[in-house]
Design a protein around this motif. Sequence first.
Motif, PDB file in Angstrom:
ATOM      1  N   MET A  48       0.823  -1.206   0.000  1.00 51.25           N
ATOM      2  CA  MET A  48       0.000   0.000   0.000  1.00 51.25           C
ATOM      3  C   MET A  48       0.857   1.257   0.000  1.00 51.25           C
ATOM      4  SD  MET A  48      -3.019  -1.103  -0.295  1.00 51.25           S
ATOM      5  CE  MET A  48      -3.878   0.441  -0.093  1.00 51.25           C
ATOM      6  N   THR A  49       2.012   1.215   0.656  1.00 51.39           N
ATOM      7  CA  THR A  49       2.909   2.373   0.648  1.00 51.39           C
ATOM      8  C   THR A  49       3.463   2.621  -0.746  1.00 51.39           C
ATOM      9  OG1 THR A  49       3.532   1.937   2.954  1.00 51.39           O
ATOM     10  CG2 THR A  49       4.954   3.392   1.684  1.00 51.39           C
ATOM     11  N   PHE A  50       3.875   1.552  -1.424  1.00 50.43           N
ATOM     12  CA  PHE A  50       4.373   1.711  -2.795  1.00 50.43           C
ATOM     13  C   PHE A  50       3.264   2.226  -3.718  1.00 50.43           C
ATOM     14  CE2 PHE A  50       8.156  -0.485  -1.535  1.00 50.43           C
ATOM     15  CZ  PHE A  50       9.110  -0.148  -2.479  1.00 50.43           C
ATOM     16  N   ALA A  51       2.047   1.737  -3.541  1.00 48.91           N
ATOM     17  CA  ALA A  51       0.928   2.217  -4.358  1.00 48.91           C
ATOM     18  C   ALA A  51       0.646   3.697  -4.081  1.00 48.91           C
ATOM     19  CB  ALA A  51      -0.320   1.384  -4.079  1.00 48.91           C
ATOM     20  N   GLY A  65       3.668   5.822  -5.483  1.00 49.65           N
ATOM     21  CA  GLY A  65       3.702   5.794  -6.942  1.00 49.65           C
ATOM     22  C   GLY A  65       2.565   6.565  -7.577  1.00 49.65           C
ATOM     23  N   GLY A  66       1.676   7.112  -6.771  1.00 48.06           N
ATOM     24  CA  GLY A  66       0.559   7.901  -7.285  1.00 48.06           C
ATOM     25  C   GLY A  66      -0.648   7.077  -7.694  1.00 48.06           C
ATOM     26  N   PHE A  67      -0.579   5.758  -7.510  1.00 47.87           N
ATOM     27  CA  PHE A  67      -1.699   4.911  -7.932  1.00 47.87           C
ATOM     28  C   PHE A  67      -2.947   5.183  -7.096  1.00 47.87           C
ATOM     29  CE2 PHE A  67      -4.188   1.004  -7.483  1.00 47.87           C
ATOM     30  CZ  PHE A  67      -4.517   0.779  -8.813  1.00 47.87           C
ATOM     31  N   LEU A  68      -2.781   5.307  -5.786  1.00 45.57           N
ATOM     32  CA  LEU A  68      -3.939   5.543  -4.921  1.00 45.57           C
ATOM     33  C   LEU A  68      -4.589   6.896  -5.219  1.00 45.57           C
ATOM     34  CD1 LEU A  68      -2.765   4.174  -1.447  1.00 45.57           C
ATOM     35  CD2 LEU A  68      -4.017   3.003  -3.272  1.00 45.57           C
ATOM     36  N   LYS A  69      -3.768   7.887  -5.522  1.00 46.60           N
ATOM     37  CA  LYS A  69      -4.309   9.211  -5.857  1.00 46.60           C
ATOM     38  C   LYS A  69      -5.128   9.147  -7.140  1.00 46.60           C
ATOM     39  CE  LYS A  69      -2.920  13.982  -6.770  1.00 46.60           C
ATOM     40  NZ  LYS A  69      -1.773  14.929  -6.870  1.00 46.60           N
ATOM     41  N   THR A  80     -11.382   8.016  -9.820  1.00 42.96           N
ATOM     42  CA  THR A  80     -12.272   7.142 -10.586  1.00 42.96           C
ATOM     43  C   THR A  80     -13.577   6.933  -9.819  1.00 42.96           C
ATOM     44  OG1 THR A  80     -11.538   5.051  -9.591  1.00 42.96           O
ATOM     45  CG2 THR A  80     -10.201   5.948 -11.405  1.00 42.96           C
ATOM     46  N   PRO A  81     -14.600   6.410 -10.484  1.00 45.05           N
ATOM     47  CA  PRO A  81     -15.867   6.157  -9.782  1.00 45.05           C
ATOM     48  C   PRO A  81     -15.811   4.995  -8.794  1.00 45.05           C
ATOM     49  CG  PRO A  81     -16.192   6.315 -12.174  1.00 45.05           C
ATOM     50  CD  PRO A  81     -14.725   6.204 -11.939  1.00 45.05           C
ATOM     51  N   LEU A  82     -14.700   4.257  -8.759  1.00 45.44           N
ATOM     52  CA  LEU A  82     -14.613   3.099  -7.873  1.00 45.44           C
ATOM     53  C   LEU A  82     -14.672   3.540  -6.409  1.00 45.44           C
ATOM     54  CD1 LEU A  82     -14.012  -0.026  -7.714  1.00 45.44           C
ATOM     55  CD2 LEU A  82     -11.632   0.650  -7.302  1.00 45.44           C
ATOM     56  N   PRO A  83     -15.581   2.991  -5.607  1.00 40.38           N
ATOM     57  CA  PRO A  83     -15.602   3.310  -4.173  1.00 40.38           C
ATOM     58  C   PRO A  83     -14.279   2.903  -3.527  1.00 40.38           C
ATOM     59  CG  PRO A  83     -17.627   2.189  -4.823  1.00 40.38           C
ATOM     60  CD  PRO A  83     -16.687   2.087  -5.988  1.00 40.38           C
ATOM     61  N   PRO A  84     -13.648   3.786  -2.775  1.00 41.05           N
ATOM     62  CA  PRO A  84     -12.337   3.453  -2.182  1.00 41.05           C
ATOM     63  C   PRO A  84     -12.353   2.186  -1.335  1.00 41.05           C
ATOM     64  CG  PRO A  84     -12.796   5.796  -1.955  1.00 41.05           C
ATOM     65  CD  PRO A  84     -14.051   5.169  -2.476  1.00 41.05           C
ATOM     66  N   TRP A  85     -13.452   1.957  -0.604  1.00 41.72           N
ATOM     67  CA  TRP A  85     -13.495   0.790   0.268  1.00 41.72           C
ATOM     68  C   TRP A  85     -13.436  -0.516  -0.523  1.00 41.72           C
ATOM     69  CZ3 TRP A  85     -16.992  -3.133  -0.083  1.00 41.72           C
ATOM     70  CH2 TRP A  85     -18.192  -2.881  -0.764  1.00 41.72           C
ATOM     71  N   VAL A  86     -13.897  -0.496  -1.777  1.00 45.60           N
ATOM     72  CA  VAL A  86     -13.859  -1.706  -2.597  1.00 45.60           C
ATOM     73  C   VAL A  86     -12.410  -2.106  -2.862  1.00 45.60           C
ATOM     74  CG1 VAL A  86     -14.381  -2.676  -4.869  1.00 45.60           C
ATOM     75  CG2 VAL A  86     -16.113  -1.337  -3.657  1.00 45.60           C
ATOM     76  N   TYR A  87     -11.593  -1.124  -3.221  1.00 40.72           N
ATOM     77  CA  TYR A  87     -10.187  -1.417  -3.493  1.00 40.72           C
ATOM     78  C   TYR A  87      -9.476  -1.918  -2.233  1.00 40.72           C
ATOM     79  CZ  TYR A  87      -5.261  -0.784  -4.518  1.00 40.72           C
ATOM     80  OH  TYR A  87      -3.907  -1.000  -4.661  1.00 40.72           O
TER      81      TYR A  87
END
Length: 260
Positions: free
Chosen positions: A82-85, A88-92, A97-104
């Motif tokens: 999760m730190t690398f994500a 790397g800007g992936f989480l931002k 996107t429309p994806l609910p954060p809790w789903v990821y």
Amino acid sequence: MSKLGLLVVHIRSADRVFWRNPASAFFTLALPVMFLILFSVLFGTKPTGVNGHQVNSATFTLAGIVTFSVIGACYTNLAIGMTFAREGGFLKRLRGTPLPPWVYLAARIIHAVLVAGLLVVVAVAFSGFAYGVRIPLASVPPLVVSLVIGAACFSSLGLAVTAIIPNADASPAIVNAAVFPLLFVSNVFIPIAHPPAFLQTLTGIFPVGRFAAALHQAFFPGPHSTDLATHQLVILGIWGVAGLVLALRFFSWEPRHQPG
């Protein structure tokens, strides 16, 4: 697509990413076996006392490797990944996107738990094949309950610890420094017959020792106790809730290090 469908899709996506790196997948699955062989060579099969039972070292080592496998998959790998994500800007980008954060997040946690389960199966199967270790059928239900609560606890702590990690390069050092010393003083790898008082206090506070004690209770129930270590699991649950609260409050989707 429903939220449940999205969750399944992202669990499958995380699984494909895991298996598409065969070197990483191989050593992840081989690590419990390597530790089993190493500790069995070091300690042999001499009996050791646990919860009033005399068990051989291979059986004790299996309980330790199961502890290590769950913590490694649900805490160490999750926190570092999760730190690398994040850095790397992936989480931002994901938040845009429309994806609910809790789903990821739920997909990553569930996949970590599935990997932990696979590691446990590998460790149990290998120890049974190579060293003749057998788990009594009566121990399976309390063992499963302990594994589920432990996995949930360390997953929440894995998300929470990302709040104190400043960058991706520092994540392995910080995450491992927080857990590795406890693995060696919490009766996980090395049986400590008469630990000093301060060590008993230390292992009683942190969740590593509690999780190891819960698994020992499931593997080797004492003569005057039940298979389920309720007291240990309650404390693990408290740690899990605390980790969840900290993760909800301090988990960041933005990189800490902004280029330029």
